[in-house]
Motif scaffolding. Structure first.
Motif, PDB file in Angstrom:
ATOM      1  N   ALA A   8       0.903  -1.084   0.038  1.00 13.41           N
ATOM      2  CA  ALA A   8      -0.053   0.038  -0.050  1.00 13.41           C
ATOM      3  C   ALA A   8       0.864   1.258  -0.099  1.00 13.41           C
ATOM      4  N   ASN A   9       2.145   1.311   0.606  1.00 18.83           N
ATOM      5  CA  ASN A   9       2.931   2.365   0.724  1.00 18.83           C
ATOM      6  C   ASN A   9       3.895   2.371  -0.550  1.00 18.83           C
ATOM      7  N   ALA A  10       3.975   1.442  -1.436  1.00 20.02           N
ATOM      8  CA  ALA A  10       5.123   1.504  -2.360  1.00 20.02           C
ATOM      9  C   ALA A  10       4.137   2.055  -3.492  1.00 20.02           C
ATOM     10  N   THR A  11       2.807   1.879  -3.802  1.00 22.84           N
ATOM     11  CA  THR A  11       2.256   2.351  -4.826  1.00 22.84           C
ATOM     12  C   THR A  11       2.117   3.864  -5.192  1.00 22.84           C
ATOM     13  N   PRO A  12       2.083   4.846  -4.091  1.00 22.15           N
ATOM     14  CA  PRO A  12       2.322   5.967  -4.214  1.00 22.15           C
ATOM     15  C   PRO A  12       3.724   6.550  -4.531  1.00 22.15           C
ATOM     16  N   THR A  13       4.673   5.895  -3.809  1.00 24.96           N
ATOM     17  CA  THR A  13       6.011   6.010  -4.206  1.00 24.96           C
ATOM     18  C   THR A  13       6.456   5.950  -5.495  1.00 24.96           C
ATOM     19  N   ARG A  14       5.969   4.577  -6.218  1.00 25.58           N
ATOM     20  CA  ARG A  14       6.183   4.540  -7.546  1.00 25.58           C
ATOM     21  C   ARG A  14       5.412   5.282  -8.313  1.00 25.58           C
ATOM     22  N   LEU A  15       4.165   5.744  -8.116  1.00 25.64           N
ATOM     23  CA  LEU A  15       3.490   6.598  -9.069  1.00 25.64           C
ATOM     24  C   LEU A  15       4.400   8.069  -9.087  1.00 25.64           C
ATOM     25  N   ARG A  16       4.920   8.562  -7.601  1.00 26.23           N
ATOM     26  CA  ARG A  16       5.684   9.903  -7.748  1.00 26.23           C
ATOM     27  C   ARG A  16       6.868   9.583  -8.526  1.00 26.23           C
ATOM     28  N   ALA A  17       7.595   8.567  -8.354  1.00 22.51           N
ATOM     29  CA  ALA A  17       8.755   8.216  -9.226  1.00 22.51           C
ATOM     30  C   ALA A  17       8.617   8.122 -10.677  1.00 22.51           C
ATOM     31  N   LEU A  18       7.276   7.702 -11.089  1.00 15.12           N
ATOM     32  CA  LEU A  18       6.994   7.660 -12.344  1.00 15.12           C
ATOM     33  C   LEU A  18       6.834   8.916 -13.149  1.00 15.12           C
ATOM     34  N   LEU A  19       6.008   9.631 -12.266  1.00  7.73           N
ATOM     35  CA  LEU A  19       5.740  11.216 -12.602  1.00  7.73           C
ATOM     36  C   LEU A  19       6.994  11.872 -12.792  1.00  7.73           C
TER      37      LEU A  19
END
Length: 81
Positions: A8-19
């Motif tokens: 659950a914590n990894a998804t926003p982090t991955r999204l931010r990295a992708l953006l």
């Protein structure tokens, strides 16, 4: 105390990295197109003049573009038109 990474914590982090990565790619494309089209030519000229010839005043932007177009008309080189 260290927080354990969960899916659950990894998804926003991955999204931010992708953006962030998409923003860097977009910025690189913008820089390439701007330089390819010559939009930054006057700024590059002024920076060069101030660095290499600090005692002389650079041409105005209008004079710079007029001289650049005149030079291209005299020496067309490899341009298409």
């Amino acid at each position: 105390m260290t927080e354990i990474a969960s899916p659950a914590n990894a998804t926003p982090t991955r999204l931010r990295a992708l953006l962030r990565a998409a923003g860097r790619v977009g910025g690189g494309i913008r820089w390439y197109i701007t330089n390819l089209m010559g939009d930054s030519a006057y700024a590059t000229y002024v920076a060069h003049q101030r660095r290499q010839h600090p005692d002389t005043e650079p041409m105005s932007e209008r004079q710079f573009w007029r001289q650049k177009m005149d030079d291209q008309d005299r020496n067309p080189g490899a341009r298409c038109c």
